[in-house]
Write a protein that holds these residues in place. Structure first.
Motif, PDB file in Angstrom:
ATOM      1  N   ALA A   8      26.091 -33.995  13.294  1.00  0.00           N
ATOM      2  CA  ALA A   8      26.984 -34.213  14.439  1.00  0.00           C
ATOM      3  C   ALA A   8      27.134 -32.938  15.258  1.00  0.00           C
ATOM      4  CB  ALA A   8      28.348 -34.699  13.957  1.00  0.00           C
ATOM      5  N   GLY A   9      27.283 -31.797  14.594  1.00  0.00           N
ATOM      6  CA  GLY A   9      27.369 -30.533  15.315  1.00  0.00           C
ATOM      7  C   GLY A   9      26.085 -30.200  16.044  1.00  0.00           C
ATOM      8  N   ALA A  10      24.959 -30.459  15.388  1.00  0.00           N
ATOM      9  CA  ALA A  10      23.660 -30.182  15.998  1.00  0.00           C
ATOM     10  C   ALA A  10      23.389 -31.076  17.195  1.00  0.00           C
ATOM     11  CB  ALA A  10      22.550 -30.334  14.965  1.00  0.00           C
ATOM     12  N   LEU A  11      23.900 -32.310  17.143  1.00  0.00           N
ATOM     13  CA  LEU A  11      23.728 -33.228  18.276  1.00  0.00           C
ATOM     14  C   LEU A  11      24.397 -32.708  19.536  1.00  0.00           C
ATOM     15  CD1 LEU A  11      24.145 -36.728  16.576  1.00  0.00           C
ATOM     16  CD2 LEU A  11      22.092 -35.801  17.669  1.00  0.00           C
ATOM     17  N   VAL A  12      25.414 -31.897  19.372  1.00  0.00           N
ATOM     18  CA  VAL A  12      26.076 -31.268  20.515  1.00  0.00           C
ATOM     19  C   VAL A  12      25.418 -29.926  20.832  1.00  0.00           C
ATOM     20  CG1 VAL A  12      28.253 -30.293  21.353  1.00  0.00           C
ATOM     21  CG2 VAL A  12      28.262 -32.426  20.054  1.00  0.00           C
ATOM     22  N   GLY A  13      25.104 -29.143  19.799  1.00  0.00           N
ATOM     23  CA  GLY A  13      24.578 -27.796  19.980  1.00  0.00           C
ATOM     24  C   GLY A  13      23.222 -27.731  20.651  1.00  0.00           C
ATOM     25  N   ALA A  14      22.312 -28.614  20.292  1.00  0.00           N
ATOM     26  CA  ALA A  14      20.958 -28.554  20.846  1.00  0.00           C
ATOM     27  C   ALA A  14      20.934 -28.817  22.359  1.00  0.00           C
ATOM     28  CB  ALA A  14      20.038 -29.515  20.105  1.00  0.00           C
ATOM     29  N   PRO A  15      21.533 -29.901  22.839  1.00  0.00           N
ATOM     30  CA  PRO A  15      21.525 -30.088  24.290  1.00  0.00           C
ATOM     31  C   PRO A  15      22.367 -29.033  25.020  1.00  0.00           C
ATOM     32  CG  PRO A  15      22.565 -31.971  23.204  1.00  0.00           C
ATOM     33  CD  PRO A  15      22.061 -31.062  22.141  1.00  0.00           C
ATOM     34  N   LEU A  16      23.444 -28.571  24.374  1.00  0.00           N
ATOM     35  CA  LEU A  16      24.263 -27.528  24.982  1.00  0.00           C
ATOM     36  C   LEU A  16      23.448 -26.251  25.160  1.00  0.00           C
ATOM     37  CD1 LEU A  16      27.087 -26.770  25.993  1.00  0.00           C
ATOM     38  CD2 LEU A  16      27.653 -26.116  23.650  1.00  0.00           C
ATOM     39  N   ARG A  17      22.631 -25.920  24.174  1.00  0.00           N
ATOM     40  CA  ARG A  17      21.759 -24.749  24.288  1.00  0.00           C
ATOM     41  C   ARG A  17      20.785 -24.891  25.436  1.00  0.00           C
ATOM     42  NH1 ARG A  17      17.482 -22.263  24.066  1.00  0.00           N
ATOM     43  NH2 ARG A  17      15.686 -22.541  22.865  1.00  0.00           N
ATOM     44  N   TYR A  18      20.134 -26.033  25.510  1.00  0.00           N
ATOM     45  CA  TYR A  18      19.146 -26.256  26.564  1.00  0.00           C
ATOM     46  C   TYR A  18      19.796 -26.205  27.944  1.00  0.00           C
ATOM     47  CZ  TYR A  18      15.734 -28.452  29.553  1.00  0.00           C
ATOM     48  OH  TYR A  18      14.870 -28.706  30.583  1.00  0.00           O
ATOM     49  N   LEU A  19      20.892 -26.919  28.106  1.00  0.00           N
ATOM     50  CA  LEU A  19      21.549 -26.977  29.414  1.00  0.00           C
ATOM     51  C   LEU A  19      22.130 -25.623  29.826  1.00  0.00           C
ATOM     52  CD1 LEU A  19      23.306 -30.446  29.031  1.00  0.00           C
ATOM     53  CD2 LEU A  19      21.297 -29.909  30.437  1.00  0.00           C
ATOM     54  N   THR A  20      22.714 -24.917  28.876  1.00  0.00           N
ATOM     55  CA  THR A  20      23.260 -23.595  29.174  1.00  0.00           C
ATOM     56  C   THR A  20      22.145 -22.626  29.533  1.00  0.00           C
ATOM     57  OG1 THR A  20      25.104 -23.983  27.664  1.00  0.00           O
ATOM     58  CG2 THR A  20      24.672 -21.695  28.286  1.00  0.00           C
ATOM     59  N   ASP A  21      21.078 -22.640  28.756  1.00  0.00           N
ATOM     60  CA  ASP A  21      19.940 -21.771  29.022  1.00  0.00           C
ATOM     61  C   ASP A  21      19.393 -22.005  30.426  1.00  0.00           C
ATOM     62  OD1 ASP A  21      17.711 -19.921  28.182  1.00  0.00           O
ATOM     63  OD2 ASP A  21      16.550 -21.742  28.522  1.00  0.00           O
ATOM     64  N   ARG A  22      19.192 -23.246  30.776  1.00  0.00           N
ATOM     65  CA  ARG A  22      18.645 -23.567  32.105  1.00  0.00           C
ATOM     66  C   ARG A  22      19.625 -23.179  33.213  1.00  0.00           C
ATOM     67  NH1 ARG A  22      14.276 -22.670  32.336  1.00  0.00           N
ATOM     68  NH2 ARG A  22      14.822 -21.621  30.473  1.00  0.00           N
ATOM     69  N   ALA A  23      20.907 -23.447  33.024  1.00  0.00           N
ATOM     70  CA  ALA A  23      21.906 -23.132  34.051  1.00  0.00           C
ATOM     71  C   ALA A  23      22.004 -21.624  34.277  1.00  0.00           C
ATOM     72  CB  ALA A  23      23.270 -23.695  33.660  1.00  0.00           C
ATOM     73  N   VAL A  24      22.039 -20.863  33.193  1.00  0.00           N
ATOM     74  CA  VAL A  24      22.152 -19.405  33.309  1.00  0.00           C
ATOM     75  C   VAL A  24      20.873 -18.816  33.889  1.00  0.00           C
ATOM     76  CG1 VAL A  24      22.367 -17.252  31.988  1.00  0.00           C
ATOM     77  CG2 VAL A  24      23.877 -19.187  31.491  1.00  0.00           C
ATOM     78  N   GLN A  25      19.736 -19.219  33.366  1.00  0.00           N
ATOM     79  CA  GLN A  25      18.468 -18.639  33.810  1.00  0.00           C
ATOM     80  C   GLN A  25      18.190 -18.961  35.279  1.00  0.00           C
ATOM     81  OE1 GLN A  25      17.026 -16.598  31.509  1.00  0.00           O
ATOM     82  NE2 GLN A  25      15.826 -15.860  33.209  1.00  0.00           N
ATOM     83  N   SER A  26      18.610 -20.129  35.746  1.00  0.00           N
ATOM     84  CA  SER A  26      18.354 -20.500  37.141  1.00  0.00           C
ATOM     85  C   SER A  26      19.140 -19.632  38.121  1.00  0.00           C
ATOM     86  CB  SER A  26      18.687 -21.976  37.371  1.00  0.00           C
ATOM     87  OG  SER A  26      20.087 -22.183  37.323  1.00  0.00           O
ATOM     88  N   ARG A  27      20.160 -18.949  37.648  1.00  0.00           N
ATOM     89  CA  ARG A  27      20.977 -18.098  38.504  1.00  0.00           C
ATOM     90  C   ARG A  27      20.503 -16.641  38.520  1.00  0.00           C
ATOM     91  NH1 ARG A  27      23.805 -22.323  37.098  1.00  0.00           N
ATOM     92  NH2 ARG A  27      25.568 -23.080  38.279  1.00  0.00           N
ATOM     93  N   HIS A  28      19.466 -16.348  37.772  1.00  0.00           N
ATOM     94  CA  HIS A  28      18.960 -14.980  37.695  1.00  0.00           C
ATOM     95  C   HIS A  28      17.477 -14.952  38.052  1.00  0.00           C
ATOM     96  CE1 HIS A  28      22.558 -14.766  35.143  1.00  0.00           C
ATOM     97  NE2 HIS A  28      22.630 -13.530  35.584  1.00  0.00           N
ATOM     98  N   ASP A  29      17.150 -14.141  39.022  1.00  0.00           N
ATOM     99  CA  ASP A  29      15.750 -13.975  39.410  1.00  0.00           C
ATOM    100  C   ASP A  29      15.204 -12.749  38.695  1.00  0.00           C
ATOM    101  OD1 ASP A  29      13.357 -14.398  40.719  1.00  0.00           O
ATOM    102  OD2 ASP A  29      13.945 -13.227  42.474  1.00  0.00           O
ATOM    103  N   SER A  30      15.005 -12.906  37.391  1.00  0.00           N
ATOM    104  CA  SER A  30      14.594 -11.797  36.550  1.00  0.00           C
ATOM    105  C   SER A  30      13.754 -12.325  35.399  1.00  0.00           C
ATOM    106  CB  SER A  30      15.846 -11.095  35.997  1.00  0.00           C
ATOM    107  OG  SER A  30      15.513 -10.161  35.012  1.00  0.00           O
TER     108      SER A  30
END
Length: 124
Positions: free
Chosen positions: A8-30
Motif C-alpha cells: 500500500a505504501g509503495a502504491l503511493v510512493g512509486a507514482p509520487l516519485r515519478y511525478l515529483t521527479d518530472r515536475a521538479v526536473q521540468s523546472r530546471h534547465d540543467s
C-alpha cells in the motif's frame, strides 16, 4: 499481513516519485538530476520523522512498514542516483557528479537528522 501494508505504501510512493521527479526536473534547465535529488531528500526527511516517532513510541510497526518501507522504499532511489551520477561523469559533467554525491549525502543526512529532531520535539 505486513506485506499488504508495504505494498500500500509503495502504491503511493512509486507514482509520487515519478511525478515529483518530472515536475521538479521540468523546472530546471540543467543536467543536474534535481528530481532525484529532491525525492531522495524528502525520503530521508520522512524516514527521520518515522525513526524519531518510533523511538518515542508514537509510530506503530504498521506505520513504520507503510511509510518507511513501502512509501520511502518506492519514493527514494539509490539506483537512479547511481545511474545519474555515472551518466554525469560519462558526459563530461564531472563537477555535477561530485556535487550530486556530496550534496546528496549532506542533504540526505541533514534531512534525516532534522526529521528525528522534529519527531523528538513533537513526541517527547
Amino acid at each position: 499481513m505486513n506485506w499488504v501494508v508495504v505494498v500500500a505504501g509503495a502504491l503511493v510512493g512509486a507514482p509520487l516519485r515519478y511525478l515529483t521527479d518530472r515536475a521538479v526536473q521540468s523546472r530546471h534547465d540543467s543536467v543536474f538530476p534535481w528530481g532525484t535529488f529532491v525525492v531522495n531528500a524528502c525520503g530521508c526527511l520522512i524516514l527521520g520523522l518515522i525513526t524519531g516517532a518510533a523511538a518515542a513510541g508514537a509510530a506503530s510497526t504498521h506505520l513504520q512498514l507503510l511509510l518507511g518501507t513501502g512509501l520511502c522504499g518506492a519514493l527514494t532511489t539509490y539506483s537512479t542516483f547511481s545511474y545519474e551520477t555515472l551518466r554525469l561523469t560519462g558526459t563530461g559533467a564531472g563537477l555535477y557528479a561530485v556535487g550530486n554525491i556530496v550534496g546528496s549525502v549532506i542533504v540526505g543526512l541533514g534531512a534525516a537528522f532534522l526529521g528525528v529532531s522534529v519527531a523528538e520535539a513533537v513526541w517527547s
